[in-house]
Design an enzyme around this catalytic site. Structure first.
Site, PDB file in Angstrom:
ATOM      1  N   CYS A  76     -11.513  26.982  -7.018  1.00 52.76           N
ATOM      2  CA  CYS A  76     -10.073  27.202  -6.961  1.00 52.76           C
ATOM      3  C   CYS A  76      -9.511  26.275  -5.882  1.00 52.76           C
ATOM      4  O   CYS A  76     -10.022  25.184  -5.669  1.00 52.76           O
ATOM      5  CB  CYS A  76      -9.744  28.679  -6.692  1.00 52.76           C
ATOM      6  SG  CYS A  76     -10.389  29.288  -5.112  1.00 52.76           S
ATOM      7  N   ARG A  77      -8.483  26.709  -5.176  1.00 50.11           N
ATOM      8  CA  ARG A  77      -7.900  25.871  -4.130  1.00 50.11           C
ATOM      9  C   ARG A  77      -8.746  25.893  -2.867  1.00 50.11           C
ATOM     10  O   ARG A  77      -9.025  24.845  -2.284  1.00 50.11           O
ATOM     11  CB  ARG A  77      -6.473  26.323  -3.820  1.00 50.11           C
ATOM     12  CG  ARG A  77      -5.783  25.504  -2.722  1.00 50.11           C
ATOM     13  CD  ARG A  77      -4.351  25.973  -2.497  1.00 50.11           C
ATOM     14  NE  ARG A  77      -3.691  25.170  -1.474  1.00 50.11           N
ATOM     15  CZ  ARG A  77      -3.751  25.416  -0.167  1.00 50.11           C
ATOM     16  NH1 ARG A  77      -4.460  26.451   0.279  1.00 50.11           N
ATOM     17  NH2 ARG A  77      -3.130  24.639   0.705  1.00 50.11           N
TER      18      ARG A  77
END
Length: 249
Positions: A76-77
């Site tokens: 993800c981020r």
């Protein structure tokens, strides 16, 4: 190849960005699943080439799109959502699940950009294996011409030489595609007709990766030195790998 990892209570495994990259390099794309669990706009801004995209809030309802027999690497981020996704998959019976610590913020490597349908028009019209190969041939031809044009406009001899060498790579790639076409065709395969089909299937200006020259240079202005030239080439190859991965799915 043994990749170090840290076990989590939920059954998932945490790996660093460097370990994740080594894992991806050591395992063929068809043998594992790379899963981006961010939102649509985050994926479009930049994602790991070849990543499948299922936002975390949708994952529980879309588990059927994933093969539980294949190892999965989530990201993800920053690593929080991907760990939640990885633990969800492990709890659902996926045997081998990894989550990349630090997320895409920690990733040091090429990225692809754009939504999941970017560039697909260049391949969706391909109705056969021959058409797929011809479309790829046409995009390689356009990219070869793009590099030759940049070589002619380069600010120095060294940068021009890099672009001409890159153009040479694309010429060799086209020869490989033609050989694949001949190999999978019946006797009497027509090379000239194949090349004409390749030119007809690809929209003018569409390069390898299904993106136009203007779009590539919008991401990185016309390269001024050898480093920028190679950076552009790596971006194009990442985009091409991503396009073929999305089309395969």
């Amino acid at each position: 190849m043994n990749i170090p990892f840290f076990k989590q209570a939920g059954g998932a495994v945490r790996v660093s960005a460097g370990e994740a990259r080594a894992y991806l390099d050591a395992n063929r794309p068809q043998a594992r699943t790379l899963l981006d669990v961010r939102q649509d706009f985050e994926y479009a801004e930049g994602h790991l080439p070849g990543a499948m995209h299922i936002p975390l809030p949708e994952l529980s309802e879309r588990l059927g799109e994933l093969d539980p027999a294949k190892p999965v690497l989530t990201y993800c981020r920053s690593g929080k959502r991907s760990l939640a996704a990885a633990n969800m998959l492990a709890g659902a019976g996926f045997a081998e699940v990894r989550s990349m610590d630090g997320g895409i913020l920690a990733w040091e490597g090429a990225q692809a950009v754009g939504p999941a349908d970017l560039g697909l028009d260049a391949l969706l019209s391909a109705a056969s294996v021959a058409d797929v190969l011809a479309s790829a041939w046409g995009m390689e031809l356009a990219l070869e011409g793009f590099y030759e044009d940049l070589a002619g406009r380069a600010a120095d001899v060294e940068t021009a030489a890099v672009f001409r060498r890159l153009a040479g790579f694309e010429e060799r790639h086209r020869r490989v595609l033609l050989e694949l076409f001949v190999r999978q065709s019946e006797a009497g395969a027509d090379a000239a007709a194949f090349e004409a089909r390749g030119r007809a299937l690809v929209a003018p200006g569409t390069l390898e990766g299904g993106v136009t020259a203007a779009e590539y240079l919008g991401q990185l202005q016309a390269p001024q030195n050898t480093g920028e030239a190679l950076e552009l080439a790596m971006a194009i190859e990442a985009q091409a790998f991503d396009l073929y991965s999305r089309r395969a799915r």
